[in-house]
Design a protein around this motif. Sequence first.
Motif, PDB file in Angstrom:
ATOM      1  N   ASP A   1       0.811  -1.223   0.000  1.00 29.74           N
ATOM      2  CA  ASP A   1       0.000   0.000   0.000  1.00 29.74           C
ATOM      3  C   ASP A   1       0.841   1.268   0.000  1.00 29.74           C
ATOM      4  O   ASP A   1       0.351   2.334  -0.366  1.00 29.74           O
ATOM      5  CB  ASP A   1      -0.933   0.004   1.220  1.00 29.74           C
ATOM      6  N   ASP A   2       2.081   1.159   0.416  1.00 28.62           N
ATOM      7  CA  ASP A   2       2.977   2.321   0.472  1.00 28.62           C
ATOM      8  C   ASP A   2       4.393   1.849   0.170  1.00 28.62           C
ATOM      9  O   ASP A   2       5.088   1.338   1.049  1.00 28.62           O
ATOM     10  CB  ASP A   2       2.898   2.986   1.848  1.00 28.62           C
ATOM     11  N   ASP A   3       4.832   2.017  -1.065  1.00 32.74           N
ATOM     12  CA  ASP A   3       6.131   1.511  -1.499  1.00 32.74           C
ATOM     13  C   ASP A   3       7.294   2.173  -0.776  1.00 32.74           C
ATOM     14  O   ASP A   3       8.408   1.663  -0.803  1.00 32.74           O
ATOM     15  CB  ASP A   3       6.271   1.715  -3.016  1.00 32.74           C
ATOM     16  N   ALA A   4       7.048   3.302  -0.120  1.00 34.18           N
ATOM     17  CA  ALA A   4       8.122   3.983   0.598  1.00 34.18           C
ATOM     18  C   ALA A   4       8.414   3.309   1.939  1.00 34.18           C
ATOM     19  O   ALA A   4       9.446   3.589   2.558  1.00 34.18           O
ATOM     20  CB  ALA A   4       7.756   5.449   0.823  1.00 34.18           C
ATOM     21  N   MET A   5       7.528   2.431   2.392  1.00 30.00           N
ATOM     22  CA  MET A   5       7.685   1.787   3.686  1.00 30.00           C
ATOM     23  C   MET A   5       8.086   0.323   3.513  1.00 30.00           C
ATOM     24  O   MET A   5       7.596  -0.359   2.611  1.00 30.00           O
ATOM     25  CB  MET A   5       6.377   1.865   4.486  1.00 30.00           C
ATOM     26  N   LEU A   6       8.971  -0.130   4.385  1.00 29.90           N
ATOM     27  CA  LEU A   6       9.336  -1.537   4.390  1.00 29.90           C
ATOM     28  C   LEU A   6       8.189  -2.372   4.958  1.00 29.90           C
ATOM     29  O   LEU A   6       7.469  -1.932   5.850  1.00 29.90           O
ATOM     30  CB  LEU A   6      10.602  -1.761   5.209  1.00 29.90           C
ATOM     31  N   LEU A   7       8.036  -3.587   4.451  1.00 31.47           N
ATOM     32  CA  LEU A   7       6.963  -4.470   4.878  1.00 31.47           C
ATOM     33  C   LEU A   7       7.208  -4.964   6.299  1.00 31.47           C
ATOM     34  O   LEU A   7       8.295  -5.405   6.637  1.00 31.47           O
ATOM     35  CB  LEU A   7       6.855  -5.659   3.929  1.00 31.47           C
ATOM     36  N   ARG A   8       6.156  -4.881   7.114  1.00 35.94           N
ATOM     37  CA  ARG A   8       6.171  -5.461   8.446  1.00 35.94           C
ATOM     38  C   ARG A   8       5.163  -6.601   8.488  1.00 35.94           C
ATOM     39  O   ARG A   8       4.096  -6.506   7.882  1.00 35.94           O
ATOM     40  CB  ARG A   8       5.849  -4.419   9.515  1.00 35.94           C
ATOM     41  N   GLU A   9       5.507  -7.667   9.230  1.00 33.98           N
ATOM     42  CA  GLU A   9       4.658  -8.850   9.202  1.00 33.98           C
ATOM     43  C   GLU A   9       4.842  -9.652  10.487  1.00 33.98           C
ATOM     44  O   GLU A   9       5.915  -9.649  11.082  1.00 33.98           O
ATOM     45  CB  GLU A   9       5.051  -9.710   7.986  1.00 33.98           C
TER      46      GLU A   9
END
Length: 320
Positions: free
Chosen positions: A224-232
């Motif tokens: 949803d926001d390519d500027a942010m790293l994925l959190r999971e």
Amino acid sequence: MQSVRRDIIARYFKKGADVEISSNEEGFSGSWYAGTVIQPPGNTKKNSAKVLVEYKTLMEDESGKRRLREKLELVQLRPPPPRESRSHFEFSDEVDAYYNDGWWEGIITKVVGEDKYLVFFRGTREQMAFRASELRLHREWVYGEWVPPLDTWPDATPMNEELPSPAEVEVNREMVEHNFNPGERVEISSDEEGFEGAWFAATVLEKLEGGMYLVEYETLRNADDDAMLLREEVDSLHMRPFPPDVGLVDRFEVLEKVDVWYNEGWWVGVISKVLKNDRYSVYFSSSQEEWKFKHSDLRVHQEWINGEWVIAPQVLFANN
């Protein structure tokens, strides 16, 4: 090194040799089946030569009268490991469990009584019960050697003498809880289709309940926001410590297992051809594909087994 490879083929994959065969079919990742070499590679100098094998437990027809035969890449085969005398296993042991006519890679999550173990399979997200006679310690066959080395080779019983009966399935949702600390660098595996055999670097942010961790990936971005790293949120069974730096190697060889940097992660493959200009063809068993890569895209493959990092004996990589 080419002569070493020919010696390995002549010793382990000659006509009539017993072998174990890795399956690339969907839903069968991490499984090995007993078979026999019917026709060895016709030309040992040809890296991609096919091997005709016949399965011992899989049948071609419903009546069960004809054993299945297939032509496979050499990298899909290995000799059957001698079976070590072992009456018990321990929590967190990496094992192979005999189920549905083959050996499946898993991890012991619980010791139940004197002769009963719960084994978790990452590929299917299931946990099943097995007896000790239906288990063996998990090892990798790396360029002609078992890694880690077999403990009781002189007393080992050949795997093909007697196969255990299928285990009774018991699904259990208990999870293994490993200790990873916030700020620790780790690698994460994925069960999603198309991502089998891949590891992605991440950092532990928080330890949650039930063996779960909140992590932030180093290379994967938020959809949803390519500027942010994925959190999971990830369970501990899909995590391992970040591999240690073992240095660079001048050259990789045919049949050597490697990790390949591709699509923002490290993918496990096997060298199928050594090309010119420091390039290699790498075969990926999970997708049955072969791709070309530069030497700089590869790293030494390491296995996280029973709480230790294990790599192939360095002597095998020497220029013979």
